[in-house]
Design an enzyme around this catalytic site. Structure first.
Site, mmCIF file in Angstrom:
data_model
loop_
_atom_site.group_PDB
_atom_site.id
_atom_site.type_symbol
_atom_site.label_atom_id
_atom_site.label_comp_id
_atom_site.label_asym_id
_atom_site.label_seq_id
_atom_site.Cartn_x
_atom_site.Cartn_y
_atom_site.Cartn_z
ATOM 1 N NE ARG A 182 -3.465 -2.493 0.194
ATOM 2 C CZ ARG A 182 -4.419 -2.780 -0.850
ATOM 3 N NH1 ARG A 182 -4.555 -2.393 -1.797
ATOM 4 N NH2 ARG A 182 -5.340 -3.938 -0.424
ATOM 5 C CG LEU A 183 4.058 1.990 2.102
ATOM 6 C CD1 LEU A 183 5.476 1.613 2.855
ATOM 7 C CD2 LEU A 183 3.584 3.029 2.774
#
Length: 204
Positions: A182-183
């Site tokens: 999710r980065l």
């Protein structure tokens, strides 16, 4: 260790011109998806109420990105009053999104005529018969209207004066690469006043 194996988008890998970056990504999307040209188009009313729908990208070049619609549709009325729009391409198999923001202009009539002439006859008749976004009593009413239009024309279908092309002139682009952590990697291009583009990495 898992993070290092994720797809990664690096600043050094980006083209200096967002159009070139888009061309590269679009070509890859065309190999992975049936309809890479499908794009969400967001517009807003004069009162700033937003609306969004899917359209098809029909062309793109140094001027901007092109789609076609009825000038009298909801999107057409909103663009007439507030000629700004945002586009979003979502290419899930590649884990990529592209966002575009900018002003919107109508294409010259001769360009819309040239594109309209390439459409299948059924699509031409549909454009001539539709009063896009207006209330419709039934499917039978639409079919009857289509039959009337087809009967009246007989020969080639001229482009309706209420239908044509729009050009989105980008002021900003964003290229987004998914990461399982999710980065995500996000890079935003913003047009400079003197020409060229500034590029910034954004927090995910």
């Amino acid at each position: 260790m898992g993070l290092s194996r994720e797809p990664e988008l690096r600043r050094a890998e980006l083209a200096s011109d967002p159009l070139e970056q888009f061309r590269s990504w679009f070509a890859e999307a065309a190999k992975a998806l049936d309809a890479p040209e499908a794009v969400a188009l967001a517009t807003a009313s004069p009162a700033a109420a937003p609306s969004v729908r899917m359209v098809l990208l029909k062309d793109f070049d140094e001027r901007g990105l092109v789609f076609y619609s009825h000038y009298t549709s909801r999107k057409g009325r909103e663009l007439e009053a507030n000629p700004q729009a945002a586009l979003l391409f979502h290419w899930r198999p590649l884990g990529r999104q592209v966002r575009v923001e900018g002003r919107v202009e109508r294409l010259p009539g001769e360009e819309s005529d040239a594109y309209f002439a390439t459409r299948p006859r059924d699509a031409q008749l549909g454009a001539a018969a539709s009063r896009q976004s207006e209330p419709l009593g039934s499917r039978a009413e639409l079919n009857a209207r289509l039959g009337e239009v087809e009967g009246a024309l007989g020969g080639p279908v001229p482009r309706p004066p209420t239908w044509g092309g729009y050009l989105v002139v980008p002021e900003a682009w964003e290229f987004w690469q998914h990461r399982a952590s999710r980065l995500h990697d996000r890079f935003r291009y913003v047009r400079k006043r003197g020409g060229g583009w500034s590029v910034s990495r954004l927090f995910p």
